[in-house]
Write a protein that holds these residues in place. Sequence first.
Motif, PDB file in Angstrom:
ATOM      1  N   LYS A  55     -42.708  10.813   5.374  1.00 40.44           N
ATOM      2  CA  LYS A  55     -42.140  11.155   6.677  1.00 40.44           C
ATOM      3  C   LYS A  55     -42.723  12.436   7.253  1.00 40.44           C
ATOM      4  CE  LYS A  55     -37.648   9.064   6.022  1.00 40.44           C
ATOM      5  NZ  LYS A  55     -36.238   9.281   6.350  1.00 40.44           N
ATOM      6  N   LYS A  78     -34.469  16.975   4.723  1.00 40.54           N
ATOM      7  CA  LYS A  78     -34.788  15.553   4.539  1.00 40.54           C
ATOM      8  C   LYS A  78     -35.856  15.367   3.467  1.00 40.54           C
ATOM      9  CE  LYS A  78     -34.399  12.992   8.578  1.00 40.54           C
ATOM     10  NZ  LYS A  78     -34.836  12.590   9.934  1.00 40.54           N
ATOM     11  N   GLY A  91     -35.068   7.300   2.413  1.00 40.86           N
ATOM     12  CA  GLY A  91     -34.681   6.011   2.974  1.00 40.86           C
ATOM     13  C   GLY A  91     -33.218   5.778   2.678  1.00 40.86           C
ATOM     14  N   GLY A  92     -32.588   4.928   3.506  1.00 40.35           N
ATOM     15  CA  GLY A  92     -31.179   4.583   3.273  1.00 40.35           C
ATOM     16  C   GLY A  92     -30.253   5.780   3.339  1.00 40.35           C
ATOM     17  N   GLY A  93     -30.660   6.810   4.075  1.00 37.42           N
ATOM     18  CA  GLY A  93     -29.800   7.977   4.260  1.00 37.42           C
ATOM     19  C   GLY A  93     -29.723   8.893   3.047  1.00 37.42           C
ATOM     20  N   GLU A 149     -35.566  19.637   9.580  1.00 36.30           N
ATOM     21  CA  GLU A 149     -35.575  19.394  11.018  1.00 36.30           C
ATOM     22  C   GLU A 149     -34.356  20.060  11.630  1.00 36.30           C
ATOM     23  OE1 GLU A 149     -37.368  14.844  11.314  1.00 36.30           O
ATOM     24  OE2 GLU A 149     -35.257  15.172  11.717  1.00 36.30           O
ATOM     25  N   LYS A 150     -34.420  20.304  12.916  1.00 40.24           N
ATOM     26  CA  LYS A 150     -33.217  20.768  13.593  1.00 40.24           C
ATOM     27  C   LYS A 150     -32.215  19.613  13.546  1.00 40.24           C
ATOM     28  CE  LYS A 150     -31.567  23.385  17.411  1.00 40.24           C
ATOM     29  NZ  LYS A 150     -30.964  24.359  16.473  1.00 40.24           N
ATOM     30  N   ILE A 188     -29.777  17.493  15.219  1.00 42.66           N
ATOM     31  CA  ILE A 188     -29.371  17.180  16.587  1.00 42.66           C
ATOM     32  C   ILE A 188     -27.892  16.838  16.553  1.00 42.66           C
ATOM     33  CG2 ILE A 188     -29.804  15.688  18.594  1.00 42.66           C
ATOM     34  CD1 ILE A 188     -32.231  17.436  17.831  1.00 42.66           C
ATOM     35  N   HIS A 247     -28.504   6.942  17.634  1.00 40.70           N
ATOM     36  CA  HIS A 247     -29.689   6.424  16.941  1.00 40.70           C
ATOM     37  C   HIS A 247     -30.219   5.268  17.784  1.00 40.70           C
ATOM     38  CE1 HIS A 247     -32.034   4.969  13.307  1.00 40.70           C
ATOM     39  NE2 HIS A 247     -32.094   3.950  14.155  1.00 40.70           N
ATOM     40  N   GLN A 304     -22.732   4.118  12.173  1.00 40.91           N
ATOM     41  CA  GLN A 304     -23.263   4.180  10.807  1.00 40.91           C
ATOM     42  C   GLN A 304     -22.188   4.680   9.843  1.00 40.91           C
ATOM     43  OE1 GLN A 304     -26.571   6.934  10.978  1.00 40.91           O
ATOM     44  NE2 GLN A 304     -27.775   5.615  12.323  1.00 40.91           N
ATOM     45  N   GLU A 326     -38.078   4.774  15.188  1.00 37.89           N
ATOM     46  CA  GLU A 326     -36.706   5.273  15.301  1.00 37.89           C
ATOM     47  C   GLU A 326     -36.670   6.646  15.968  1.00 37.89           C
ATOM     48  OE1 GLU A 326     -34.581   3.002  11.593  1.00 37.89           O
ATOM     49  OE2 GLU A 326     -34.907   5.142  11.362  1.00 37.89           O
ATOM     50  N   GLU A 333     -38.537   8.459  12.420  1.00 38.49           N
ATOM     51  CA  GLU A 333     -39.374   7.773  11.435  1.00 38.49           C
ATOM     52  C   GLU A 333     -39.822   6.419  11.962  1.00 38.49           C
ATOM     53  OE1 GLU A 333     -37.848   6.262   7.776  1.00 38.49           O
ATOM     54  OE2 GLU A 333     -35.914   5.715   8.607  1.00 38.49           O
TER      55      GLU A 333
HETATM   56  P1  ADP Z   1     -33.427   7.111   6.363  1.00 35.04           P
HETATM   57  O1  ADP Z   1     -34.863   6.705   6.252  1.00 35.04           O
HETATM   58  O2  ADP Z   1     -32.859   7.639   5.084  1.00 35.04           O
HETATM   59  O3  ADP Z   1     -32.573   6.065   7.014  1.00 35.04           O
HETATM   60  P2  ADP Z   1     -33.657   8.577   8.870  1.00 35.04           P
HETATM   61  O4  ADP Z   1     -34.661   9.613   9.111  1.00 35.04           O
HETATM   62  O5  ADP Z   1     -33.892   7.228   9.518  1.00 35.04           O
HETATM   63  O6  ADP Z   1     -33.430   8.401   7.293  1.00 35.04           O
HETATM   64  O7  ADP Z   1     -32.248   9.085   9.320  1.00 35.04           O
HETATM   65  C1  ADP Z   1     -31.049   8.364   9.059  1.00 35.04           C
HETATM   66  C2  ADP Z   1     -29.981   8.774  10.047  1.00 35.04           C
HETATM   67  O8  ADP Z   1     -29.730  10.172   9.969  1.00 35.04           O
HETATM   68  C3  ADP Z   1     -30.363   8.530  11.503  1.00 35.04           C
HETATM   69  O9  ADP Z   1     -30.019   7.256  11.934  1.00 35.04           O
HETATM   70  C4  ADP Z   1     -29.550   9.563  12.228  1.00 35.04           C
HETATM   71  O10 ADP Z   1     -28.238   9.101  12.400  1.00 35.04           O
HETATM   72  C5  ADP Z   1     -29.512  10.721  11.253  1.00 35.04           C
HETATM   73  N1  ADP Z   1     -30.553  11.731  11.564  1.00 35.04           N
HETATM   74  C6  ADP Z   1     -31.842  11.738  11.143  1.00 35.04           C
HETATM   75  N2  ADP Z   1     -32.509  12.814  11.600  1.00 35.04           N
HETATM   76  C7  ADP Z   1     -31.614  13.537  12.333  1.00 35.04           C
HETATM   77  C8  ADP Z   1     -31.658  14.779  13.041  1.00 35.04           C
HETATM   78  N3  ADP Z   1     -32.760  15.531  13.082  1.00 35.04           N
HETATM   79  N4  ADP Z   1     -30.538  15.187  13.653  1.00 35.04           N
HETATM   80  C9  ADP Z   1     -29.403  14.477  13.600  1.00 35.04           C
HETATM   81  N5  ADP Z   1     -29.288  13.312  12.947  1.00 35.04           N
HETATM   82  C10 ADP Z   1     -30.363  12.829  12.307  1.00 35.04           C
END
Ligand code: ADP
Length: 464
Positions: free
Chosen positions: A116, A158, A163-165, A200-201, A203, A208, A232, A275, A288
């Motif tokens: 990522k 992160k 993946g998968g949160g 990352e900042k 948000i 999403h 989610q 995404e 991502e």
């Molecule tokens: P994964 O690959 O584990 O699913 P993601 O990068 O897709 O990880 O992020 C999963 C979820 O986390 C996103 O759908 C969003 O809800 C939240 N998220 C990710 N990055 C940010 C961010 N910079 N600020 C706020 N929420 C975020």
Amino acid sequence: MLKRILVANRGEIAVRIIRTCHEMGIETVAVYSTADAQSLHVQLATMAICIGPAKAAQSYLNQTAILTAALETGCEAIHPGYGFLSENDEFAELCTRCGLKFIGPSADVIRQMGNKAAARSLMIQAGVPVVPGSQGILENAEQALEQAQQIGYPVLLKASAGGGGRGMRRVFAPEELASALAAAQAEAVACFGCGDMYLEKLILSPRHIEFQIMADQHGNVVHLGERDCTIQRKNQKLLEESPSRVLTPALRQAMGQAAVKAAQCCGYEGAGTVEFVLDAHGNYYFIEMNTRIQVEHPVTEMVTGRDLIREQLRIAAGLPLSFSQSDIQLQGHAIEVRINAEDPTKGFAPAPGRTEFLHLPGGCGVRVDSALYAGYELSPYYDSMVAKLIVHAPTRLLAIRRMRRVLEELIITGYPTGADLAHMILYHPDFLKGEYSTAFLEEHLEQLLEWLETGWLPKTQEES
Ligand code: ADP
């Protein structure tokens, strides 16, 4: 066109792929673990081969066994579905070396997007907006502190291989950073075998929003609109819809173009998802790219009238995309609810069991993607998702009403599912108004569970 392919997956997605293959006159080879001998994908495929014991590491992740099965049965290509080997660059490369077409992008693209932190750098180069964040991998806690200070709190740690949160932690103040980094890193090592972290900042209250893209081998890239996956649980999607309530046509166009650019800049091929998180002011940021078909792809199929698996297979066979950007019009509204065998009252703990009785809903504008049948024993070794309910209707409100009806009709006994909780979400005033963020479930879970327990449904504001 391809004549025979191997489907390197199980459950609903294997069934989904096999169905389209058979419509196209393509023969299918299913692979299965000993735990899955009675599974639907095994019954539906043209032929099936056992590739190992229940543990995924010894079966669905067993690259040698899968490649051998494909070669021995004379397959031309392998469809990896989602999960398992679908984003494994080594496997994609091995397929090519064995003279098998991996249905998806090249190993190089998978590698680049799977990392990522590297994907972020690529998007910055391509001019796609990314969340303000660290430059590459964090070296240590001191450097993380420095970078977080520059970006400003709150920040999100992160895992680069995430993946998968999993492997994510929110940090609101400097004193929390070191311990959060250690915890997230430990989780990342345990889940992905790699502890590389970036930040990352964070948000606040984002939506999403993701864009489906399709790219052929001839340089054509088209996006098929967005999916709003804001609902989610534990950073994992539960309900998805298309179109999103919050995108204006101008924002849709801008984000769609950014998604196309993201695919073009890496020489993408096949189905992919870009995404983004969208903040309250309409600013969107790349988070991502998933280099495979996604669980929630049916909502896009419903509003565009296109079969994405069919398109993947055509692309793999070297054919050009069967549509251009101007052919893609989003018609009506689609919603998908994921039904997981889990207990929402116990922190969504997986709860596998035997499917005692099953009634799957149907009717106008309803699609059910599932590998379930009455008597089917869920295996604790795999994902807890047992069905995807998808509805399509002319408007969002009609789609919501249709989904409520569908959830009322669904009967699964033998283990708990999240179906009733999803039903409650469809009555929540904020959901109806479309005013919510990824924190919706966290903020309202207690209330929703209370409604469930008391059997009380709130008065809805939907007619207003
Ligand atoms: P994964 O690959 O584990 O699913 P993601 O990068 O897709 O990880 O992020 C999963 C979820 O986390 C996103 O759908 C969003 O809800 C939240 N998220 C990710 N990055 C940010 C961010 N910079 N600020 C706020 N929420 C975020």
